[in-house]
Design an enzyme around this catalytic site. Structure first.
Site, PDB file in Angstrom:
ATOM      1  N   GLU A 109     -25.626 -34.175 -12.830  1.00 55.24           N
ATOM      2  CA  GLU A 109     -25.233 -35.577 -12.653  1.00 55.24           C
ATOM      3  C   GLU A 109     -25.714 -36.498 -13.757  1.00 55.24           C
ATOM      4  O   GLU A 109     -25.080 -37.523 -14.046  1.00 55.24           O
ATOM      5  CB  GLU A 109     -25.734 -36.084 -11.292  1.00 55.24           C
ATOM      6  CG  GLU A 109     -24.937 -35.606 -10.090  1.00 55.24           C
ATOM      7  CD  GLU A 109     -25.419 -34.265  -9.552  1.00 55.24           C
ATOM      8  OE1 GLU A 109     -25.022 -33.905  -8.442  1.00 55.24           O
ATOM      9  OE2 GLU A 109     -26.195 -33.571 -10.269  1.00 55.24           O
ATOM     10  N   GLU A 119     -26.163 -28.711  -3.898  1.00 56.82           N
ATOM     11  CA  GLU A 119     -27.016 -29.365  -2.907  1.00 56.82           C
ATOM     12  C   GLU A 119     -26.728 -28.834  -1.506  1.00 56.82           C
ATOM     13  O   GLU A 119     -27.642 -28.670  -0.692  1.00 56.82           O
ATOM     14  CB  GLU A 119     -26.809 -30.882  -2.976  1.00 56.82           C
ATOM     15  CG  GLU A 119     -27.447 -31.508  -4.217  1.00 56.82           C
ATOM     16  CD  GLU A 119     -27.104 -32.967  -4.399  1.00 56.82           C
ATOM     17  OE1 GLU A 119     -28.032 -33.777  -4.595  1.00 56.82           O
ATOM     18  OE2 GLU A 119     -25.900 -33.309  -4.365  1.00 56.82           O
TER      19      GLU A 119
END
Length: 250
Positions: free
Chosen positions: A133, A113
């Site tokens: 995730e 990210e």
């Protein structure tokens, strides 16, 4: 945690939190301090983010996450932490200078990210990139669902996020996550060549072009008019006039 060096127009920020550059609140504060330090200088036009470890960045610090699951108000604490990610990543993304992530090893979760906030990404063929995730019952909440969709489209974002898929550098390049993929032994030299080439360009023109590129994703803004406004401003820029005169003289 982060080592900074500025030379020949390139600010190199080397992530150095062993063993995997895990991101916690202290690390975020350190990165903000680096950006504060660089904001006080005007001798750089490229920020080159790399790692001193085999791993680029493995994402959020698991110990910090674990502590929140042990707290009665852990969910709110977790959200507060993720907001800190958002603030840092938005600041990195908004820099007028060109930013580049050199991904030599794993860039997972928050690590990827962060790289997605950069303008440019170069990865080793052998690197591992992903937002896994969902394997933990979570989601890439530090901007991953948004920036990956903007960058690669809904289909690729869905494939990687909903499938919990981790890909190598070559696949990441084919999917558009990174712009270049090279063998690991060539990675740093190739990244340096890119950084040097960009640092040789006109900083004001780079900042203006970067701002116009960002507008392309905002349907409420007129990117075409922004190009015209930026062209008019650059016409009076001393560096632009010097470069154009030198080009015409040739």
């Amino acid at each position: 945690m982060i080592e900074v060096n500025v030379h020949a127009g390139i600010a190199t920020a080397t992530l150095a939190r062993p063993p995997v550059n895990a991101i916690n609140n202290t690390w975020i504060d350190c990165f903000h301090a680096v950006l504060d330090q660089l904001a006080a200088r005007n001798d750089w036009s490229v920020l080159w983010v790399r790692s001193s470890a085999k791993t680029f960045c493995a994402g959020a610090d698991l110990a910090q996450i674990q502590s929140h699951f042990a707290e009665p108000a852990g969910a709110k604490a977790m959200v507060a932490d993720i907001r800190r990610f958002h603030d840092l990543f938005a600041r990195l993304e908004a820099l007028p200078q060109v930013t580049m992530a050199e991904i030599g090893g794993a860039a997972l979760g928050g690590g990827l990210e962060m790289a997605l906030c950069c303008d440019l990404r170069i990865a080793a063929h052998e690197a591992s990139l992903g937002l896994p995730e969902a394997r933990l019952g979570l989601l890439p909440g530090a901007g991953g669902t948004q920036r990956l969709s903007w960058l690669c489209g809904k289909g690729t974002a869905s494939r990687l996020i909903l499938g919990g898929e981790v890909v190598d550098g070559q696949t990441a390049c084919r999917l558009g996550l990174v712009q270049w993929s090279v063998p690991a032994l060539q990675l740093t030299d190739h990244a340096r060549q890119i950084a040097c080439r960009i640092a040789d360009l006109a900083p004001a023109a780079l900042a203006a072009a970067k701002a116009c590129i960002a507008l392309a994703a905002d349907a409420s803004r007129d990117g075409f008019q922004a190009e015209l406004d930026a062209t008019e401003a650059l016409f009076s820029n001393a560096d632009t006039r010097r470069r154009v005169a030198a080009f015409l003289d040739r």
